[in-house]
Scaffold this active site. Structure first.
Site, short mmCIF file in Angstrom:
data_model
loop_
_atom_site.label_atom_id
_atom_site.label_comp_id
_atom_site.label_asym_id
_atom_site.label_seq_id
_atom_site.Cartn_x
_atom_site.Cartn_y
_atom_site.Cartn_z
N ASP A 132 -6.00 -3.36 11.35
CA ASP A 132 -4.80 -2.54 11.44
C ASP A 132 -4.57 -2.19 12.90
OD1 ASP A 132 -2.67 -0.93 10.76
OD2 ASP A 132 -3.83 0.55 9.63
N CYS A 164 0.83 -1.21 0.00
CA CYS A 164 0.00 0.00 0.00
C CYS A 164 0.86 1.25 0.00
CB CYS A 164 -0.92 -0.01 1.22
SG CYS A 164 -2.29 1.17 1.03
#
Length: 220
Positions: free
Chosen positions: A131, A8
């Site tokens: 996360d 990412c």
């Protein structure tokens, strides 16, 4: 759909090429001006074309307004939308019906009770990303902080839940993370950087190699 590796926060053609060449399954483009990984619509468009047909393209948005979503869809044409803010289940469902493509919702995890937040979203999202919860600092970003949460918290998760693990992963710990949490996918951003927003080609390759090996071992 499992054993996916997502890189990412890619923001240059060179580092995107490294990620694609090393076999990333998903590549993420960040549309969040406060992030050092933010890409303009024009750059996002060019990077998306570069990745087309080689990996799933993900655009990361944080509490986006309809117009910002429409702009990102038009410029980047992502295969998947990642929502990384405090979007409500209702808002996520609205966005999903608006974009007519899969939606991944990120959840910040710091303690066991944080996992209870997943319930109301379960039916309305295609993918769940777990996360580390951002630090409490006022200027903290919603992700990409390079911190991990206690992976043992995931022991009680439904084994059938498809989730992507993120937060503090790097080439040195991703194998252990996969072994402990048995995710279907892993996601890295700051863990393959030499500085904020500066992706390191050697670290990208090392991360993908380590994750692939660990996924293969987990399936035996």
């Amino acid at each position: 759909m499992d054993s996916l590796i997502k890189i990412c926060g890619l923001s240059t053609p060179e580092t995107l090429d490294v990620a694609l060449g090393a076999g990333a399954d998903m590549v993420g483009f960040v549309r969040f001006p406060k992030s050092p990984r933010h890409v303009s619509l024009d750059l996002g468009h060019r990077l998306s074309l570069q990745a087309r047909g080689r990996a799933q393209r993900v655009v990361l948005l944080v509490n986006p307004e309809d117009e910002a979503i429409a702009q990102a869809i038009e410029a980047i044409n992502p295969d998947l939308i990642q929502l990384h803010g405090s979007e409500s289940p209702k808002r996520v469902a609205e966005i999903r019906s608006m974009v007519r493509r899969p939606v991944m919702k990120a959840f910040g995890i710091a303690e066991a009770s944080d996992l209870q937040a997943l319930g109301p979203y379960a039916s309305g999202v295609d993918h769940i990303l777990l996360d580390a919860k951002p630090p409490r600092a006022a200027n903290a970003l919603p992700g990409g902080n390079g911190i991990a949460f206690d992976w043992r918290l995931l022991n009680g998760l439904d084994p059938g839940l498809f989730f992507m693990l993120s937060g503090g992963l790097n080439p040195d710990n991703v194998a252990e993370a996969i072994r402990l949490t048995k995710p279907q996918a892993v996601d890295v951003s700051s863990g393959v950087e030499s500085g904020p927003g500066l992706k390191d080609p050697a670290r990208i390759e090392a991360f993908i190699r380590a994750a692939r090996t660990a996924f293969a071992a987990a399936h035996h």
